[in-house]
Design an enzyme around this catalytic site. Structure first.
Site, PDB file in Angstrom:
ATOM      1  N   HIS A 266       0.943  -1.198   0.186  1.00 46.08           N
ATOM      2  CA  HIS A 266       0.014   0.044  -0.050  1.00 46.08           C
ATOM      3  C   HIS A 266       0.922   1.307   0.055  1.00 46.08           C
ATOM      4  O   HIS A 266       0.531   2.344   0.524  1.00 46.08           O
ATOM      5  CB  HIS A 266      -1.029  -0.016   1.191  1.00 46.08           C
ATOM      6  CG  HIS A 266      -1.934  -1.198   1.048  1.00 46.08           C
ATOM      7  ND1 HIS A 266      -3.067  -1.259   2.033  1.00 46.08           N
ATOM      8  CD2 HIS A 266      -2.367  -1.917   0.048  1.00 46.08           C
ATOM      9  CE1 HIS A 266      -3.829  -2.216   1.733  1.00 46.08           C
ATOM     10  NE2 HIS A 266      -3.337  -2.740   0.496  1.00 46.08           N
ATOM     11  N   TYR A 275       0.722  -8.784   4.600  1.00 45.10           N
ATOM     12  CA  TYR A 275       0.720  -9.066   3.049  1.00 45.10           C
ATOM     13  C   TYR A 275       2.397  -9.712   2.897  1.00 45.10           C
ATOM     14  O   TYR A 275       2.283 -10.271   1.849  1.00 45.10           O
ATOM     15  CB  TYR A 275       0.980  -7.469   2.541  1.00 45.10           C
ATOM     16  CG  TYR A 275      -0.484  -6.886   2.563  1.00 45.10           C
ATOM     17  CD1 TYR A 275      -1.206  -7.328   1.322  1.00 45.10           C
ATOM     18  CD2 TYR A 275      -0.906  -6.173   3.389  1.00 45.10           C
ATOM     19  CE1 TYR A 275      -2.719  -6.779   1.258  1.00 45.10           C
ATOM     20  CE2 TYR A 275      -2.416  -5.665   3.394  1.00 45.10           C
ATOM     21  CZ  TYR A 275      -3.068  -5.842   2.312  1.00 45.10           C
ATOM     22  OH  TYR A 275      -4.355  -5.307   2.320  1.00 45.10           O
ATOM     23  N   ARG A 329      -2.730  -2.869  10.180  1.00 45.51           N
ATOM     24  CA  ARG A 329      -4.194  -2.990  10.526  1.00 45.51           C
ATOM     25  C   ARG A 329      -4.487  -4.121  11.062  1.00 45.51           C
ATOM     26  O   ARG A 329      -5.635  -4.292  11.835  1.00 45.51           O
ATOM     27  CB  ARG A 329      -5.229  -2.287   9.636  1.00 45.51           C
ATOM     28  CG  ARG A 329      -5.421  -3.054   8.340  1.00 45.51           C
ATOM     29  CD  ARG A 329      -6.401  -2.626   7.279  1.00 45.51           C
ATOM     30  NE  ARG A 329      -7.070  -3.543   6.369  1.00 45.51           N
ATOM     31  CZ  ARG A 329      -6.426  -3.952   5.285  1.00 45.51           C
ATOM     32  NH1 ARG A 329      -5.312  -3.213   5.065  1.00 45.51           N
ATOM     33  NH2 ARG A 329      -6.885  -4.693   4.448  1.00 45.51           N
TER      34      ARG A 329
END
Length: 963
Positions: A266, A275, A329
Site C-alpha cells: 500500500h 501482506y 491494521r
C-alpha cells in the site's frame, strides 16, 4: 526472455493503459515461448495442487497426530452444512451469508472450497461423501447464477471479487474437477476471467485499473494459474506465472522488498507480517506447483526471495510471534493475534525448504524449530492449535527430525525502507522494535473498519519483547491499552477523531527525516516526529540500544498553543456617501456601503468606518484579525476589494461625508467576490500595541482605485445592527502542557504488578518531580537522566475489540497497566533523557541510577548524542558537532574506538544526499578498510567522505586502521 524486454522495464516505463497494451503485445510472445502441455501434464499439475492445498497425500488417517486437525475440519464443515439453504428457489447458498455483500460473495466461495477439501481429505468424516459432491457442485452453480458470473459489476470490497472469491473458486474447481459439467466449468472460468482479466492489474471499471503489486499480484496470479490449469489455457497460465517474479524484485519506493529487508505494501506501510507473509505463502505453494514442469520458475533473481527469509522475515519473528510493528491494521483483528501471522510465516518457510539447497533448507528448518519450540508462557498459542492438515504434517515432520533449533541472529536490524528498527539484546533474552513514520512511511493504516484508532502506532512506539512475557501484546493489549499514548511515543493529548489522516496510509508527515545506523551490537535510530491530526506537535527522538540498555532522548518538543479567543464586536459603525447624500447620516443602516469613485460629487462615492473597544491584554504575541461579512453588489462584476486604514474617531449618530474622520495609515486589503461570506484580514502587526493597551481602534474601509480606473465595484458589509456584525478577533496563545512522552505503558495481565518510583511503590496515579529511577517487576528498570515531572500509575483499563474493529466483539476485557510518563511543561521547548534496562532487577536499576554509564553530549534541535563506554553515537538534525564527531549535513553517525583502531557507521537518513562528510577528533589512522569511504586529514581531525548515494538510508560501515 528471448525478446530482450523485461517485465520490470515495461512496468516502470508505462502507465496502466500503456502497460495493458504492452502486455497484450508481449503475451503472445510469452505464450509462444511456453512449452506445450499435454492433457496428462495439466492433469498432473491439477492433482499436485489438490495435494498442496488439502494435504491428502500427507495425512495418516490412523495417526493421533492428525486427529485434531481432522476433527476441526469436520466440525467446520458441519457448521457450514447446518447453514445450508436447501430451498429450491434459494437466493443464497448459506442462510447466514447473503450475497448482497462482497463479504458474502467470497465467504460463500470459501465455504464451498472448505467442504470440497473435507471431501478430498482421507480421515475426514466427509471423505468421498457423495452427498457433498452435490452440495459443492450445486453451490458453485447457484453462486455463479446468482452473483459470481461474467458481466456482474463489483460492489463492496474489490478484494472479495478479484482475490477472495476467485482463488476459492479456482481451488474448488481443481478439487471437484471430475464432478463439474463442462458447461459449468466454462462458466466458472469465464467468471474468473471477468473479474481478473489480467493478473498484472487490479480493480474493475468504473475504478481506474492500477498495476497489481506484492501480495495482491501473487494472489491474482494464483487464481489465474489454477483456473488456467483446470481450464487448459496454457497461454494464460504462462502469462500468470511470468507475472510472479516482479513481486520479489528490489524496489526503492512503493510496494515490495527493499535491499535493507523492508517489505512495504500500500505504498506507505511496513507490512512484512501480513501482506508479506501472504506473498511468501502464495509463492511457496506456486513454486511447489510448477517445480519440475515446463513452467518452473528459473528466474535467477529468485535468490532475492530466498534471501528474504533471513533478511526480511526472520528478524521480525520473536518466539514464533510476528512482531506487531509490521502487521499494519491486522493488530485490530480479534481472531488474528501475532502468532497467527507467525505460524503462517513458519508454514511458508517450511514449504520453501523444498525448493532450496540442503544447507539453506537445514538452516531455515532450524529457525522454524526454534520458533515453534521457544519457551512460551503457559496458555500462549501453540502452532498446532487450530492447524490444518497440511501445517500439522509439516510441523510433525520437522519435530520428528534430528534438526536442531537454530537461535535468532542477535543484535540490531535496521529497516530504513519501512522506518522500523528491530534490536535483540544479550543472548536474545529480549528484543525491541521501534515503529516510526516519515515523509515516506505513514503514521498508520486503517480501512474496512479496521484500526481506526491506531494513529499513534508509528509515533516512535516501542515494543519490548521479553523471553518470559510472551503473552504481552497478544493478551488483549490492543483493545485495552491507551492507544492515544502507546509506549515510547511523544503525543499531544488533544483528542483526535477516528481515521485521522485518512484511510489506507494516505497521510504522510512532512518531516525532515527518519533513519538510523548500526555498529556491531549497537543500533541507533532517529525520528523527526510530526504528530498526526495537525495539532502542531513536533519532536526529535533518538534511541540507542545495546546489549542491556536502551537510551532514549527527546528534544525540541513543541505543539501549537491553546488559544484564548476574544471577539470584539464593533461598538460603532456607519458609512458615508458623497454628493447629494453628503449631509446624510447612515448610522443605523443594516448594510454598510463601500465604493471608490475617481470624480468628486458623484453621489456614489462611499466609505465605511468601524470603531472597536478591546479590553487590554497582557501579551505581545496576540493574533488580531478583522472579520466582516461582505459581498459584491454591482451589476458590472463579481470581484472587488476593500482597503483598510486606520482612522480618527467618529460619532455613529452624526457622522456624514462632510464630517467624516481623517484617514491615516493603510493596513491592508481584503478581496471580496460573490455573495455574502466571511472575509478576514490579519492586522496583528498593526494593532497589537493598541489592543495590548486597550485603546479604541477605528478603521476605515475604502476602495483605492488604480490609475486610469474611474470607479470600483460596489461592496456591501453587514453592520452591527445585524447578526453578522464586524468584529475584531483577538487570539492570545496560552501555554498548553498538552505534550507528554510515554516511558512505559505495560500490560500486566489480570494480576497486576509492582511498580516503584524512587523506591516508593506506585498504585494510585502519582506525579513526582525529578525522580531518578523506576522499576517494574519482571519487566525493566528505568533511569531518568534529566530532571522532570514524572507521572506514574498502576491501574486497570478495560475495552472491547469493537472499539478498534468494526466487526470486533462487544466483550469487555480488563487488564492492569503500569504507566510511566514524562509530563512536559507548559510553554517553550521540552525534552527528555532516560534509560530502559530490560529485565534488570531493582538492585541493578538503583546502581545504574547512581552510575548511569551514559553521558548525554547533546539533546537539542541541532543534534542528539551520547557517549557510552568506547562508543559515541549522534543523530545530526542539522550540520554540527557532538563530542568528537562533526557532520556537514543531517546524518546518523556511530564512532567506536580502542587503543589501535576505530569503527565508524554513517547513514544519510534523508535518503537524498550524495555524500556525507564526517570529521573525527582523536586518533591518527593510516587507512580505511571498507567501501564507499575516502579518508583525509584536516589538522588533528580524520575526515571521512562517505558515499551515501542511492543507499536508501542504509549505513556505510568501515574500520579505521592505524597501520
Amino acid at each position: 526472455m528471448s525478446n530482450g524486454i523485461s517485465r520490470r522495464t515495461v512496468l516502470a516505463g508505462t502507465g496502466v493503459v500503456g502497460l495493458a497494451a504492452a502486455m497484450n503485445g508481449l503475451w503472445a510472445d510469452w505464450a509462444a515461448a511456453a512449452p506445450p502441455l499435454t492433457d496428462a501434464e495439466l492433469e498432473a499439475m491439477r492433482q499436485r495442487w489438490v495435494d498442496l492445498i488439502t494435504g491428502r497425500t500427507m495425512v495418516d488417517p490412523g495417526s493421533e497426530v492428525f486427529a485434531a486437525p481432522l476433527a476441526e475440519l469436520d466440525q467446520e464443515v458441519e457448521d457450514f452444512l447446518a447453514q445450508l439453504d436447501t430451498s429450491p428457489d434459494r437466493d443464497r447458498i448459506f442462510l447466514d451469508r447473503p450475497l448482497d455483500t462482497s463479504g458474502g460473495v467470497d465467504g460463500t466461495q470459501g465455504r464451498l472450497t472448505k467442504i470440497a477439501t473435507a471431501w478430498a481429505t482421507p480421515g475426514s468424516a466427509h471423505h468421498q461423501d457423495d452427498d457433498l459432491v452435490g452440495v459443492v457442485t450445486a453451490g458453485l452453480r447457484d453462486a455463479n447464477r446468482l452473483v459470481y458470473h461474467e458481466g456482474q459489476p463489483e460492489f463492496g470490497n474489490w478484494w472479495s471479487w478479484e482475490i477472495g472469491a476467485s482463488r476459492a473458486l479456482a481451488d474448488a474447481m481443481a478439487i471437484m474437477y471430475e464432478h463439474i459439467d463442462a458447461a459449468d466449468l466454462a462458466a466458472y472460468c469465464a467468471a474468473i476471467d471477468h473479474f481478473v482479466p489480467d493478473p498484472y492489474l487490479q480493480f474493475m471499471p468504473p475504478r481506474e485499473r492500477v498495476v497489481s503489486t506484492g501480495a495482491n499480484r501473487v494472489d491474482l496470479c494464483q487464481a489465474v494459474i489454477i483456473r488456467s490449469i483446470v481450464g487448459a489455457d496454457v497461454p494464460r497460465l504462462q502469462h500468470a506465472v511470468a507475472g510472479l517474479s516482479d513481486t520479489w524484485q528490489y524496489v526503492m519506493t512503493g510496494d515490495g522488498f527493499f535491499r535493507d529487508g523492508s517489505f512495504v505494501q500500500h505504498s506507505t506501510i511496513g507490512y512484512t507480517g501480513t501482506y508479506g507473509v501472504v506473498l511468501l505463502g502464495g509463492l511457496s505453494k506456486l513454486f511447489a506447483l510448477v517445480a519440475g514442469t515446463g513452467h518452473d520458475i528459473n528466474d535467477p533473481t529468485r535468490v532475492i526471495l530466498d534471501e528474504s527469509v533471513e533478511a526480511s522475515y526472520a528478524p521480525v519473528i520473536w518466539r514464533g510471534q510476528m512482531m506487531d510493528a509490521v502487521r499494519g491494521r491486522a493488530i485490530s483483528r480479534e481472531g488474528s493475534p501475532s502468532h497467527v501471522d507467525g505460524d503462517a510465516a513458519i508454514e511458508a518457510i517450511l514449504r520453501l525448504t523444498g525448493a532450496v539447497d540442503d544447507e539453506l533448507a537445514h538452516r531455515w528448518r532450524g529457525l522454524c524449530r526454534q520458533w515453534i519450540e521457544a519457551p512460551r508462557t503457559e496458555g500462549v498459542h501453540d502452532i498446532l492449535d487450530g492447524a490444518s492438515v497440511v501445517r500439522t504434517a509439516m510441523v510433525h515432520d520437522l519435530l520428528s527430525s534430528d534438526i536442531e533449533p537454530r537461535p535468532d541472529a542477535g543484535g540490531p536490524r535496521l529497516f530504513p525502507g519501512m522506518d522500523r528498527l528491530v534490536h535483540r539484546g544479550a543472548d536474545n533474552r529480549w528484543a525491541l522494535t521501534v515503529a516510526m513514520c516519515s515523509n515516506r512511511i505513514s503514521w498508520y493504516e486503517c480501512g474496512n473498519g479496521e484500526n481506526d484508532l491506531g494513529y499513534q502506532t508509528s509515533s516512535g512506539m516501542t515494543y519490548l519483547y521479553l523471553d518470559d512475557q510472551g503473552e504481552h501484546f497478544d493478551d488483549q493489549f490492543w483493545p485495552t491499552s491507551d492507544l492515544t499514548a502507546p509506549p515510547g511515543t511523544t503525543v499531544d493529548t488533544v483528542p483526535l477523531p477516528p481515521r485521522v489522516e485518512g484511510q489506507w496510509g494516505s497521510g504522510l508527515p512532512d518531516n525532515e527525516w527518519t533513519g538510523g545506523a548500526t555498529l556491531a551490537e549497537w543500533s541507533l535510530a532517529g525520528q523527526h516526529l510530526i504528530g498526526p491530526g495537525s495539532t502542531g506537535l513536533h519532536a526529535r527522538k533518538t534511541w540507542l540500544a545495546g546489549e542491556d540498555v536502551i537510551i532514549c532522548l527527546g528534544s525540541d518538543i513543541t505543539t501549537a498553543p491553546d488559544v484564548d479567543r476574544t471577539t470584539v464586536v464593533a461598538a460603532h459603525d456607519a458609512h458615508v456617501n458623497d454628493g447629494k447624500h453628503a449631509d446624510t447620516n447612515f448610522g443605523t443602516a443594516a448594510t454598510l456601503l463601500i465604493k471608490g469613485i475617481a470624480s468628486a460629487g458623484s453621489d456614489y462615492h462611499r466609505q465605511t468606518f468601524l470603531a472597536f473597544d478591546p479590553a487590554p491584554t497582557a501579551t505581545d504575541d496576540a493574533t488580531i484579525t478583522l472579520d466582516i461579512a461582505a459581498r459584491v453588489a454591482d451589476s458590472n462584476g463579481t470581484e472587488s476589494w476593500l482597503d483598510v486604514y486606520l482612522a480618527e474617531d467618529f460619532d455613529e449618530a452624526t457622522v456624514t461625508w462632510r464630517t467624516k474622520p481623517a484617514i491615516g495609515e493603510r493596513l491592508g486589503r481584503v478581496e471580496v467576490s460573490g455573495p455574502f461570506a466571511q472575509r478576514t484580514l490579519d492586522l496583528s502587526d498593526s494593532l497589537r500595541d493598541k489592543v495590548s493597551a486597550g485603546e479604541r481602534i477605528v478603521l476605515a474601509l475604502v476602495q483605492d482605485l488604480p490609475d486610469g480606473v474611474n470607479a470600483g465595484l460596489s461592496v456591501e458589509v453587514r453592520s452591527r445592527e445585524t447578526n453578522a456584525a464586524p468584529v475584531l478577533t483577538v487570539a492570545v496563545p496560552q501555554p498548553t502542557g498538552r505534550t507528554k512522552s510515554v516511558v512505559e505503558h505495560r500490560n500486566l495481565g489480570t494480576d497486576g504488578g509492582r511498580l516503584l518510583l524512587d523506591g516508593d511503590e506506585v498504585s494510585a496515579p502519582v506525579t513526582v518531580t525529578d525522580p531518578t529511577w523506576a522499576h517494574l517487576d519482571g519487566t525493566a528498570g528505568y533511569v531518568f537522566l534529566e530532571p522532570g515531572q514524572i507521572n506514574a500509575s498502576v491501574a486497570t483499563r478495560s475495552g472491547s475489540w469493537s472499539r478498534i474493529h468494526g466487526s470486533g466483539s462487544e466483550t469487555v476485557h480488563e487488564r492492569s497497566y503500569a504507566t510511566i510518563e514524562v509530563q512536559h511543561p507548559a510553554g517553550g521547548e521540552a525534552g527528555y533523557a532516560y534509560l530502559v534496562l530490560p529485565q534488570a532487577d531493582e538492585a541493578t536499576t538503583r546502581a545504574r541510577a547512581d552510575e548511569p554509564g551514559v553521558k548525554v553530549l547533546a539533546n537539542t534541535a541541532t543534534a542528539q548524542g551520547v557517549v557510552v563506554g568506547d562508543l559515541t553515537a549522534a543523530n545530526f538534525w542539522q550540520p554540527g558537532t557532538v563530542g568528537p564527531i562533526t557532520a556537514d549535513k543531517p546524518a546518523c553517525v556511530m564512532f567506536r574506538r580502542d587503543r589501535e583502531n576505530a569503527w565508524v557507521s554513517v547513514s544519510d537518513p534523508t535518503q537524498q544526499a550524495a555524500t556525507v562528510t564526517v570529521q573525527l577528533q582523536g586518533g591518527v589512522y593510516a587507512r580505511v578498510d571498507g567501501e564507499g569511504v575516502s579518508m583525509s586529514r584536516s589538522g588533528r581531525a580524520t575526515v571521512l567522505e562517505v558515499d551515501v548515494a542511492d543507499r536508501g538510508g542504509v549505513p556505510v560501515e568501515v574500520q579505521l586502521l592505524r597501520s
